[in-house]
Motif scaffolding. Structure first.
Motif, PDB file in Angstrom:
ATOM      1  N   GLN A 159      53.111  63.075  37.424  1.00  0.00           N
ATOM      2  CA  GLN A 159      52.507  63.586  36.195  1.00  0.00           C
ATOM      3  C   GLN A 159      50.997  63.704  36.288  1.00  0.00           C
ATOM      4  O   GLN A 159      50.350  64.197  35.366  1.00  0.00           O
ATOM      5  N   GLY A 160      50.420  63.248  37.394  1.00  0.00           N
ATOM      6  CA  GLY A 160      48.981  63.369  37.598  1.00  0.00           C
ATOM      7  C   GLY A 160      48.157  62.307  36.907  1.00  0.00           C
ATOM      8  O   GLY A 160      46.931  62.388  36.885  1.00  0.00           O
ATOM      9  N   GLU A 161      48.819  61.265  36.367  1.00  0.00           N
ATOM     10  CA  GLU A 161      48.069  60.210  35.690  1.00  0.00           C
ATOM     11  C   GLU A 161      47.353  59.297  36.678  1.00  0.00           C
ATOM     12  O   GLU A 161      46.296  58.746  36.374  1.00  0.00           O
ATOM     13  N   VAL A 162      47.950  59.106  37.842  1.00  0.00           N
ATOM     14  CA  VAL A 162      47.358  58.291  38.898  1.00  0.00           C
ATOM     15  C   VAL A 162      47.601  58.972  40.241  1.00  0.00           C
ATOM     16  O   VAL A 162      48.464  59.851  40.367  1.00  0.00           O
ATOM     17  N   ASP A 163      46.838  58.556  41.244  1.00  0.00           N
ATOM     18  CA  ASP A 163      47.024  59.094  42.592  1.00  0.00           C
ATOM     19  C   ASP A 163      47.979  58.241  43.418  1.00  0.00           C
ATOM     20  O   ASP A 163      48.536  58.711  44.413  1.00  0.00           O
ATOM     21  N   ALA A 164      48.144  56.996  43.006  1.00  0.00           N
ATOM     22  CA  ALA A 164      49.028  56.073  43.733  1.00  0.00           C
ATOM     23  C   ALA A 164      49.370  54.900  42.837  1.00  0.00           C
ATOM     24  O   ALA A 164      48.671  54.629  41.854  1.00  0.00           O
ATOM     25  N   VAL A 165      50.460  54.214  43.178  1.00  0.00           N
ATOM     26  CA  VAL A 165      50.808  52.960  42.509  1.00  0.00           C
ATOM     27  C   VAL A 165      51.145  51.934  43.578  1.00  0.00           C
ATOM     28  O   VAL A 165      51.511  52.287  44.702  1.00  0.00           O
ATOM     29  N   VAL A 166      51.011  50.664  43.219  1.00  0.00           N
ATOM     30  CA  VAL A 166      51.366  49.577  44.133  1.00  0.00           C
ATOM     31  C   VAL A 166      52.433  48.724  43.458  1.00  0.00           C
ATOM     32  O   VAL A 166      52.260  48.283  42.317  1.00  0.00           O
ATOM     33  N   LEU A 167      53.534  48.527  44.172  1.00  0.00           N
ATOM     34  CA  LEU A 167      54.676  47.777  43.656  1.00  0.00           C
ATOM     35  C   LEU A 167      55.195  46.839  44.740  1.00  0.00           C
ATOM     36  O   LEU A 167      54.823  46.973  45.909  1.00  0.00           O
ATOM     37  N   ALA A 168      56.073  45.936  44.357  1.00  0.00           N
ATOM     38  CA  ALA A 168      56.692  45.049  45.335  1.00  0.00           C
ATOM     39  C   ALA A 168      57.692  45.834  46.180  1.00  0.00           C
ATOM     40  O   ALA A 168      58.532  46.565  45.651  1.00  0.00           O
ATOM     41  N   TYR A 169      57.607  45.679  47.490  1.00  0.00           N
ATOM     42  CA  TYR A 169      58.510  46.370  48.407  1.00  0.00           C
ATOM     43  C   TYR A 169      59.965  46.002  48.112  1.00  0.00           C
ATOM     44  O   TYR A 169      60.853  46.873  48.086  1.00  0.00           O
ATOM     45  N   ALA A 170      60.218  44.722  47.857  1.00  0.00           N
ATOM     46  CA  ALA A 170      61.580  44.275  47.592  1.00  0.00           C
ATOM     47  C   ALA A 170      62.151  44.941  46.351  1.00  0.00           C
ATOM     48  O   ALA A 170      63.325  45.327  46.324  1.00  0.00           O
TER      49      ALA A 170
END
Length: 320
Positions: A159-170
Protein backbone atom coordinates in the motif's frame (compact mmCIF):
# COMPACT_ATOMS: atom_id res chain seq x y z
CA UNK A 1 -4.86 -40.26 28.52
CA UNK A 2 -8.20 -38.56 29.24
CA UNK A 3 -11.67 -39.70 28.15
CA UNK A 4 -12.52 -36.36 26.57
CA UNK A 5 -10.36 -34.13 24.37
CA UNK A 6 -8.33 -31.61 26.33
CA UNK A 7 -9.26 -27.96 25.77
CA UNK A 8 -6.33 -25.86 24.59
CA UNK A 9 -6.94 -22.11 24.88
CA UNK A 10 -5.51 -19.92 22.15
CA UNK A 11 -5.86 -16.43 20.79
CA UNK A 12 -7.84 -16.21 17.55
CA UNK A 13 -5.14 -14.77 15.28
CA UNK A 14 -3.90 -16.94 12.40
CA UNK A 15 -0.43 -17.07 13.94
CA UNK A 16 -1.72 -18.05 17.39
CA UNK A 17 -4.04 -20.76 16.09
CA UNK A 18 -1.30 -22.14 13.84
CA UNK A 19 1.22 -22.46 16.67
CA UNK A 20 -1.41 -23.82 19.05
CA UNK A 21 -2.42 -26.49 16.54
CA UNK A 22 1.23 -27.48 16.26
CA UNK A 23 1.36 -28.03 20.02
CA UNK A 24 -1.97 -29.87 19.99
CA UNK A 25 -0.72 -32.23 17.30
CA UNK A 26 2.52 -32.85 19.20
CA UNK A 27 0.64 -33.64 22.43
CA UNK A 28 -1.61 -36.09 20.63
CA UNK A 29 1.27 -37.73 18.75
CA UNK A 30 3.36 -38.24 21.89
CA UNK A 31 0.67 -39.08 24.45
CA UNK A 32 -2.43 -40.20 22.56
CA UNK A 33 -4.49 -37.47 24.23
CA UNK A 34 -6.95 -35.72 21.95
CA UNK A 35 -6.82 -31.92 21.98
CA UNK A 36 -9.31 -29.37 20.68
CA UNK A 37 -8.69 -25.64 20.31
CA UNK A 38 -10.77 -23.13 22.25
CA UNK A 39 -10.54 -19.74 20.49
CA UNK A 40 -10.36 -16.78 22.87
CA UNK A 41 -10.20 -13.05 22.14
CA UNK A 42 -7.81 -11.00 24.29
CA UNK A 43 -8.00 -7.25 24.81
CA UNK A 44 -4.65 -6.90 23.09
CA UNK A 45 -6.18 -8.39 19.95
CA UNK A 46 -9.03 -5.88 19.64
CA UNK A 47 -7.64 -2.57 20.92
CA UNK A 48 -5.95 -0.18 18.51
CA UNK A 49 -3.92 1.49 21.25
CA UNK A 50 -0.16 1.07 21.37
CA UNK A 51 0.56 -1.61 23.96
CA UNK A 52 2.72 0.66 26.10
CA UNK A 53 -0.42 2.68 26.81
CA UNK A 54 -2.01 -0.50 28.20
CA UNK A 55 0.91 -1.57 30.34
CA UNK A 56 2.51 -3.67 27.61
CA UNK A 57 3.37 -7.10 28.98
CA UNK A 58 0.43 -9.40 29.61
CA UNK A 59 -2.32 -7.88 27.47
CA UNK A 60 -2.25 -10.90 25.15
CA UNK A 61 -2.16 -13.53 27.92
CA UNK A 62 -4.41 -12.28 30.71
CA UNK A 63 -7.66 -13.42 29.08
CA UNK A 64 -6.25 -16.92 28.56
CA UNK A 65 -5.14 -17.01 32.18
CA UNK A 66 -8.64 -16.09 33.32
CA UNK A 67 -9.98 -19.08 31.41
CA UNK A 68 -7.37 -21.34 33.00
CA UNK A 69 -8.21 -20.19 36.50
CA UNK A 70 -11.95 -20.56 35.92
CA UNK A 71 -11.57 -24.05 34.46
CA UNK A 72 -12.84 -23.06 31.03
CA UNK A 73 -9.75 -24.57 29.40
CA UNK A 74 -7.21 -27.21 30.43
CA UNK A 75 -4.08 -25.49 29.18
CA UNK A 76 -3.02 -22.53 27.08
CA UNK A 77 -0.29 -21.87 24.55
CA UNK A 78 1.49 -18.51 24.54
CA UNK A 79 4.28 -17.01 22.50
CA UNK A 80 6.86 -17.02 25.26
CA UNK A 81 8.01 -13.48 24.52
CA UNK A 82 4.46 -12.30 25.37
CA UNK A 83 4.52 -13.97 28.78
CA UNK A 84 5.34 -11.74 31.79
CA UNK A 85 8.45 -12.83 33.65
CA UNK A 86 6.72 -12.66 37.05
CA UNK A 87 5.04 -15.94 38.00
CA UNK A 88 1.24 -16.01 37.93
CA UNK A 89 -0.40 -17.23 41.14
CA UNK A 90 -1.89 -20.68 40.71
CA UNK A 91 -0.38 -21.24 37.26
CA UNK A 92 2.77 -22.90 35.97
CA UNK A 93 4.57 -23.36 32.67
CA UNK A 94 4.24 -27.11 32.25
CA UNK A 95 6.25 -27.25 29.04
CA UNK A 96 8.40 -25.13 26.76
CA UNK A 97 8.19 -26.50 23.24
CA UNK A 98 11.36 -26.82 21.16
CA UNK A 99 12.15 -23.39 19.81
CA UNK A 100 11.72 -22.41 16.18
CA UNK A 101 14.11 -19.99 14.48
CA UNK A 102 14.48 -17.07 16.94
CA UNK A 103 15.79 -14.49 14.46
CA UNK A 104 14.11 -11.35 13.16
CA UNK A 105 13.31 -11.00 9.47
CA UNK A 106 13.09 -8.07 7.08
CA UNK A 107 10.40 -7.95 4.40
CA UNK A 108 11.18 -5.11 2.01
CA UNK A 109 9.93 -3.74 -1.27
CA UNK A 110 11.77 -4.92 -4.42
CA UNK A 111 13.46 -7.75 -2.51
CA UNK A 112 15.99 -5.45 -0.85
CA UNK A 113 18.29 -6.55 1.96
CA UNK A 114 18.65 -4.26 4.97
CA UNK A 115 21.89 -2.72 3.72
CA UNK A 116 20.28 -2.05 0.34
CA UNK A 117 17.44 0.11 1.67
CA UNK A 118 17.87 3.68 0.37
CA UNK A 119 18.56 6.37 2.99
CA UNK A 120 15.32 7.71 4.40
CA UNK A 121 13.42 4.47 3.83
CA UNK A 122 10.50 3.95 6.20
CA UNK A 123 10.62 0.74 8.23
CA UNK A 124 7.58 -0.41 10.18
CA UNK A 125 7.92 -2.36 13.42
CA UNK A 126 5.97 -2.74 16.65
CA UNK A 127 9.09 -3.26 18.73
CA UNK A 128 11.31 -0.73 20.54
CA UNK A 129 13.97 -3.45 20.77
CA UNK A 130 14.09 -3.69 16.99
CA UNK A 131 13.98 0.08 16.49
CA UNK A 132 16.90 0.61 18.87
CA UNK A 133 19.13 -2.04 17.31
CA UNK A 134 18.22 -1.17 13.73
CA UNK A 135 18.82 2.53 14.38
CA UNK A 136 22.27 1.67 15.71
CA UNK A 137 23.00 -0.09 12.40
CA UNK A 138 21.26 2.40 10.08
CA UNK A 139 20.60 5.81 11.67
CA UNK A 140 19.68 7.11 8.21
CA UNK A 141 16.40 5.16 8.17
CA UNK A 142 13.02 6.20 9.54
CA UNK A 143 11.11 3.88 11.90
CA UNK A 144 7.34 3.97 12.45
CA UNK A 145 5.08 1.92 14.78
CA UNK A 146 2.66 -0.52 13.19
CA UNK A 147 0.16 -3.02 14.60
CA UNK A 148 -1.96 -5.84 13.25
CA UNK A 149 -1.32 -9.43 12.25
CA UNK A 150 1.47 -10.41 9.88
CA UNK A 151 -0.72 -10.11 6.80
CA UNK A 152 -1.84 -6.61 7.76
CA UNK A 153 1.72 -5.46 8.35
CA UNK A 154 3.00 -6.95 5.12
CA UNK A 155 0.13 -5.28 3.29
CA UNK A 156 1.43 -1.87 4.33
CA UNK A 157 4.40 -2.39 1.98
CA UNK A 158 2.15 -2.96 -1.03
CA UNK A 159 0.00 0.00 0.00
CA UNK A 160 3.05 2.27 0.06
CA UNK A 161 2.75 3.12 3.75
CA UNK A 162 6.20 1.73 4.51
CA UNK A 163 9.19 0.49 2.53
CA UNK A 164 9.81 -2.51 4.78
CA UNK A 165 8.64 -4.24 7.94
CA UNK A 166 10.50 -6.34 10.49
CA UNK A 167 8.81 -9.38 12.03
CA UNK A 168 9.79 -12.57 13.81
CA UNK A 169 11.01 -15.21 11.36
CA UNK A 170 9.25 -17.96 13.31
CA UNK A 171 5.94 -16.13 13.12
CA UNK A 172 6.22 -15.68 9.37
CA UNK A 173 6.99 -19.39 9.03
CA UNK A 174 3.91 -20.31 11.06
CA UNK A 175 1.60 -18.37 8.71
CA UNK A 176 3.34 -19.46 5.50
CA UNK A 177 4.83 -16.07 4.58
CA UNK A 178 8.54 -16.87 4.32
CA UNK A 179 8.49 -15.96 0.63
CA UNK A 180 8.14 -12.33 1.76
CA UNK A 181 11.44 -12.40 3.68
CA UNK A 182 14.24 -10.43 2.01
CA UNK A 183 16.82 -10.48 4.82
CA UNK A 184 17.35 -12.24 8.14
CA UNK A 185 19.09 -10.73 11.17
CA UNK A 186 21.39 -13.14 12.97
CA UNK A 187 22.18 -12.43 16.64
CA UNK A 188 25.49 -10.85 15.65
CA UNK A 189 23.48 -8.05 14.01
CA UNK A 190 20.34 -7.94 16.15
CA UNK A 191 19.55 -9.87 19.31
CA UNK A 192 16.00 -11.24 19.42
CA UNK A 193 13.47 -10.68 22.17
CA UNK A 194 13.91 -12.96 25.19
CA UNK A 195 12.01 -16.16 24.42
CA UNK A 196 11.43 -15.31 20.77
CA UNK A 197 10.51 -18.34 18.67
CA UNK A 198 9.52 -20.43 21.70
CA UNK A 199 6.07 -21.48 22.88
CA UNK A 200 4.98 -21.87 26.51
CA UNK A 201 2.32 -24.34 27.62
CA UNK A 202 0.66 -23.03 30.79
CA UNK A 203 -1.81 -24.77 33.10
CA UNK A 204 -3.04 -24.79 36.70
CA UNK A 205 -0.16 -25.64 39.03
CA UNK A 206 -2.47 -27.99 40.91
CA UNK A 207 -3.01 -30.07 37.77
CA UNK A 208 0.53 -30.06 36.36
CA UNK A 209 1.66 -33.12 38.30
CA UNK A 210 -1.71 -34.82 38.14
CA UNK A 211 -4.06 -35.24 35.17
CA UNK A 212 -2.03 -32.87 32.96
CA UNK A 213 1.33 -34.50 33.67
CA UNK A 214 1.37 -35.67 30.06
CA UNK A 215 2.22 -32.11 28.96
CA UNK A 216 5.84 -32.76 29.94
CA UNK A 217 6.03 -34.93 26.82
CA UNK A 218 6.37 -31.78 24.69
CA UNK A 219 8.87 -30.05 26.99
CA UNK A 220 12.30 -29.43 25.44
CA UNK A 221 15.06 -29.18 28.07
CA UNK A 222 17.58 -27.21 26.00
CA UNK A 223 14.99 -24.64 24.93
CA UNK A 224 13.77 -24.27 28.51
CA UNK A 225 17.33 -23.57 29.69
CA UNK A 226 17.89 -21.04 26.91
CA UNK A 227 14.71 -19.06 27.48
CA UNK A 228 15.14 -19.21 31.26
CA UNK A 229 18.49 -17.46 30.90
CA UNK A 230 17.06 -14.88 28.49
CA UNK A 231 14.00 -14.10 30.58
CA UNK A 232 16.08 -13.87 33.77
CA UNK A 233 17.90 -10.94 32.15
CA UNK A 234 14.56 -9.24 31.53
CA UNK A 235 13.33 -9.95 35.05
CA UNK A 236 16.48 -8.66 36.75
CA UNK A 237 16.33 -5.48 34.67
CA UNK A 238 12.67 -5.13 35.75
CA UNK A 239 11.85 -4.60 32.08
CA UNK A 240 8.84 -5.66 30.06
CA UNK A 241 8.10 -6.11 26.38
CA UNK A 242 8.18 -2.33 25.88
CA UNK A 243 11.87 -2.19 26.79
CA UNK A 244 14.69 -2.17 24.21
CA UNK A 245 16.21 -5.39 25.56
CA UNK A 246 17.53 -8.21 23.40
CA UNK A 247 18.83 -11.53 24.68
CA UNK A 248 19.82 -14.81 23.08
CA UNK A 249 21.07 -18.00 24.72
CA UNK A 250 22.09 -21.23 23.04
CA UNK A 251 23.22 -24.63 24.29
CA UNK A 252 26.19 -26.18 22.53
CA UNK A 253 29.43 -28.03 23.25
CA UNK A 254 28.39 -28.59 26.85
CA UNK A 255 27.89 -24.90 27.65
CA UNK A 256 25.02 -22.44 27.84
CA UNK A 257 26.05 -19.18 26.17
CA UNK A 258 24.08 -15.98 26.79
CA UNK A 259 24.32 -12.68 24.94
CA UNK A 260 22.29 -9.62 25.94
CA UNK A 261 21.99 -5.97 24.94
CA UNK A 262 20.12 -2.93 26.17
CA UNK A 263 20.14 -0.25 23.48
CA UNK A 264 19.00 3.36 23.71
CA UNK A 265 15.80 3.94 21.69
CA UNK A 266 17.64 6.09 19.15
CA UNK A 267 20.48 3.58 18.86
CA UNK A 268 23.14 6.01 20.11
CA UNK A 269 24.12 4.10 23.25
CA UNK A 270 24.17 0.50 24.32
CA UNK A 271 25.26 -1.90 27.05
CA UNK A 272 26.20 -5.35 25.72
CA UNK A 273 27.46 -8.37 27.63
CA UNK A 274 28.12 -12.07 27.09
CA UNK A 275 28.74 -14.98 29.49
CA UNK A 276 28.55 -18.77 29.47
CA UNK A 277 28.32 -21.60 32.01
CA UNK A 278 28.74 -25.37 31.78
CA UNK A 279 25.57 -27.38 31.26
CA UNK A 280 25.14 -29.72 34.23
CA UNK A 281 22.54 -31.61 36.19
CA UNK A 282 20.83 -28.46 37.51
CA UNK A 283 20.68 -26.60 34.21
CA UNK A 284 17.53 -24.65 35.07
CA UNK A 285 19.07 -23.03 38.16
CA UNK A 286 22.34 -22.40 36.30
CA UNK A 287 20.41 -20.71 33.48
CA UNK A 288 18.50 -18.50 35.89
CA UNK A 289 21.67 -17.50 37.74
CA UNK A 290 23.46 -16.80 34.46
CA UNK A 291 20.76 -14.39 33.34
CA UNK A 292 20.57 -12.58 36.67
CA UNK A 293 24.33 -12.20 36.99
CA UNK A 294 24.70 -10.92 33.44
CA UNK A 295 21.91 -8.40 34.02
CA UNK A 296 23.58 -7.16 37.21
CA UNK A 297 26.77 -6.54 35.29
CA UNK A 298 24.78 -4.57 32.74
CA UNK A 299 23.04 -2.57 35.45
CA UNK A 300 26.46 -1.65 36.78
CA UNK A 301 27.19 -0.17 33.36
CA UNK A 302 23.96 1.84 33.21
CA UNK A 303 21.55 -0.54 31.46
CA UNK A 304 18.83 0.22 34.03
CA UNK A 305 18.98 3.91 33.12
CA UNK A 306 18.43 3.10 29.45
CA UNK A 307 15.42 0.94 30.38
CA UNK A 308 14.01 3.70 32.59
CA UNK A 309 14.46 6.34 29.89
CA UNK A 310 12.71 4.12 27.34
CA UNK A 311 9.81 3.50 29.73
CA UNK A 312 9.24 7.25 30.04
CA UNK A 313 8.82 7.57 26.28
CA UNK A 314 5.10 6.87 25.88
CA UNK A 315 5.36 6.94 22.08
CA UNK A 316 7.55 3.85 22.04
CA UNK A 317 5.62 0.91 20.54
CA UNK A 318 5.65 -2.54 22.04
CA UNK A 319 7.17 -5.83 20.98
CA UNK A 320 4.85 -7.69 18.60
Amino acid sequence: MTDRPAKLGTRRSPMATSQSQTVADAVTARTGTGVELELITSYGDVTQAQLTQLGGTGVFVNRLREELLSGGIDFAVHSLKDLPTAPAEGLTVAAVVERDDPRDALCARDGRAFEELPPGSVVGTGSPRRVAQLAALRPDLSFVPIRGNAGTRLGKIAQGEVDAVVLAYAGLARVGRLDDVTDVFGPERMLPAPGQGALAVECLASRAGDDLAYLTAVDHAATRAEVTAERSVLAELEAGCAAPVGAYADVGDGRLRLRAAVVAPDGTGAVRRERSVPVGADTAEAASSLGRELAREMIGDGADRIVADAARDSTTPSED
